[in-house]
Design a protein around this motif. Structure first.
Motif, PDB file in Angstrom:
ATOM      1  N   ALA A 202       0.858  -1.187   0.000  1.00 28.19           N
ATOM      2  CA  ALA A 202       0.000   0.000   0.000  1.00 28.19           C
ATOM      3  C   ALA A 202       0.893   1.235   0.000  1.00 28.19           C
ATOM      4  N   THR A 203       0.291   2.365  -0.284  1.00 30.11           N
ATOM      5  CA  THR A 203       1.011   3.637  -0.225  1.00 30.11           C
ATOM      6  C   THR A 203       0.375   4.489   0.871  1.00 30.11           C
TER       7      THR A 203
ATOM      8  N   SER B 242       0.347   5.415   6.173  1.00 25.59           N
ATOM      9  CA  SER B 242       0.199   4.329   7.145  1.00 25.59           C
ATOM     10  C   SER B 242       1.302   3.270   7.106  1.00 25.59           C
TER      11      SER B 242
ATOM     12  N   TYR C 234       1.983   6.011  -7.528  1.00 24.58           N
ATOM     13  CA  TYR C 234       2.171   5.022  -6.465  1.00 24.58           C
ATOM     14  C   TYR C 234       3.338   4.078  -6.720  1.00 24.58           C
TER      15      TYR C 234
ATOM     16  N   ILE D  42      -6.411   2.597   5.815  1.00 24.55           N
ATOM     17  CA  ILE D  42      -7.849   2.847   5.730  1.00 24.55           C
ATOM     18  C   ILE D  42      -8.065   4.340   5.536  1.00 24.55           C
TER      19      ILE D  42
ATOM     20  N   GLY E 183      -7.894   0.122  -0.160  1.00 24.58           N
ATOM     21  CA  GLY E 183      -7.382   0.430  -1.488  1.00 24.58           C
ATOM     22  C   GLY E 183      -8.015   1.773  -1.830  1.00 24.58           C
TER      23      GLY E 183
ATOM     24  N   ARG F 157      -2.110  16.718   0.756  1.00 29.74           N
ATOM     25  CA  ARG F 157      -0.820  16.994   1.397  1.00 29.74           C
ATOM     26  C   ARG F 157       0.371  16.468   0.593  1.00 29.74           C
ATOM     27  N   PHE F 158       0.107  15.512  -0.291  1.00 33.15           N
ATOM     28  CA  PHE F 158       1.198  14.977  -1.117  1.00 33.15           C
ATOM     29  C   PHE F 158       1.415  15.801  -2.397  1.00 33.15           C
TER      30      PHE F 158
ATOM     31  N   LYS G  96      -8.149   8.188  12.602  1.00 37.68           N
ATOM     32  CA  LYS G  96      -8.532   6.857  12.093  1.00 37.68           C
ATOM     33  C   LYS G  96      -9.467   6.114  13.057  1.00 37.68           C
TER      34      LYS G  96
HETATM   35  C1  F6R Z   1      -2.995   3.510  -0.482  1.00 35.45           C
HETATM   36  C2  F6R Z   1      -4.417   3.244  -0.382  1.00 35.45           C
HETATM   37  C3  F6R Z   1      -5.298   3.983   0.554  1.00 35.45           C
HETATM   38  C4  F6R Z   1      -4.617   4.460   1.836  1.00 35.45           C
HETATM   39  C5  F6R Z   1      -5.595   5.272   2.669  1.00 35.45           C
HETATM   40  C6  F6R Z   1      -4.966   5.772   3.943  1.00 35.45           C
HETATM   41  O1  F6R Z   1      -2.371   2.666  -1.423  1.00 35.45           O
HETATM   42  O2  F6R Z   1      -4.878   2.429  -1.066  1.00 35.45           O
HETATM   43  O3  F6R Z   1      -6.364   3.140   0.916  1.00 35.45           O
HETATM   44  O4  F6R Z   1      -4.145   3.369   2.560  1.00 35.45           O
HETATM   45  O5  F6R Z   1      -6.064   6.343   1.914  1.00 35.45           O
HETATM   46  O6  F6R Z   1      -3.979   6.696   3.615  1.00 35.45           O
HETATM   47  P1  F6R Z   1      -2.949   7.192   4.711  1.00 35.45           P
HETATM   48  O7  F6R Z   1      -2.170   6.008   5.118  1.00 35.45           O
HETATM   49  O8  F6R Z   1      -2.096   8.208   3.991  1.00 35.45           O
HETATM   50  O9  F6R Z   1      -3.748   7.761   5.825  1.00 35.45           O
END
Ligand code: F6R
Length: 260
Positions: free
Chosen positions: A35-36, A39, A80, A133, A140, A167-168, A202
């Motif tokens: 995942a990206t 998290s 990604y 999540i 995802g 933010r990215f 979260k």
């Molecule tokens: C990332 C993905 C998303 C992130 C989710 C949480 O590949 O599929 O489901 O895991 O948006 O993002 P963060 O970790 O940045 O809070």
């Protein structure tokens, strides 16, 4: 489903990295689902340290992306594939040719999605899929309303997700509207799902996913259907779990022979 509540984010990262390290150590040709987002970053840092210390190796592994933006150029740093290379795969001994993702640049997205589902089967399925999540419960990039049996396909991001991911980028308008994501049915074919979530923001989606109803309105609730799902949360993200005491007790009393 097993819920592991850790004191803080670094402890959650250590637990998640431990699961991946065990798969790397015990399978001849491990397939990792990556995942990206923020998290998994702590776990990626721990894994990079382990490889540098000679305690883990990705040499025999393959890695598959969970999702990819549509509309960014292939070399965009927030794409990604680029993100995962920068934070993990270029920093460890994973052969570059064994990092796979959906080909969102092919000009035929439906064909690319179908090809990606075929590829996941051809590599033998995913041994462990790391997940985050979304604040809206997405898994995802399966946004609320996603079929619980969906396959890899194009999805439209909610404005909330685009705001969360701004933010990215230089600003919210720069965040692509569309993505290709493994479907909830596709994700569910991985042999082990490991969701990591930290921080107070979260707490609500985690409680909905783990203890709420199974519903497409909270796509991450599909974890409840999986025979081997692990949810790793810090105290802040666990704040709204009704059965938190039970989860803590079960984890603290885990016998040595019972791995995650
Ligand atoms: C990332 C993905 C998303 C992130 C989710 C949480 O590949 O599929 O489901 O895991 O948006 O993002 P963060 O970790 O940045 O809070």
């Amino acid at each position: 489903m097993e819920v592991v509540i850790t004191a803080d984010e670094p402890a959650a990262a250590t637990v998640v990295a431990g699961v991946v390290a065990r798969v790397l150590a015990t399978r001849a040709a491990p397939v990792l689902g990556l995942a990206t987002g923020s998290s998994p970053l702590g776990a990626y840092r721990v894994l990079v340290e382990q490889v540098r210390a000679g305690r883990a190796s990705f040499a025999g592994a393959s890695a598959v992306l969970l999702d990819e933006y549509v509309g960014l150029p292939p070399d965009h740093p927030e794409g990604y594939r680029a993100f995962v290379r920068r934070h993990l795969t270029d920093l460890v001994d994973l052969p570059a040719a064994r990092l796979y993702g959906p080909d969102v640049w092919s000009g035929d997205l439906p064909a690319a999605c179908a090809a990606y589902d075929r590829l996941l089967a051809e590599v033998g399925g995913v041994d462990v899929q790391l997940l985050g999540i979304g604040s809206d419960g997405h898994l995802g990039f399966n946004e609320p309303g996603s079929s619980l049996r969906s396959r890899t396909r194009v999805k439209t991001l909610t404005s909330r997700t685009r705001a969360d991911n701004a933010r990215f980028f230089a600003g919210p308008d720069e965040v692509p509207r569309h993505v290709v994501t493994q479907g909830l049915g596709t994700i569910g074919e991985a042999r082990h799902l490991v969701l990591v979530a930290c921080g107070a923001a979260k707490a609500e989606p985690v409680a909905a996913a783990v203890e709420g109803p199974l519903t497409a309105s909270c796509p991450a609730s599909v974890l409840q259907l999986h025979p081997h799902a692990t949810v790793v949360v810090d105290e802040a993200a666990a704040a709204r779990l009704r059965h938190a005491d039970y989860y803590r007790e079960a984890y603290a009393g885990k016998p040595d022979w019972q791995t995650l």
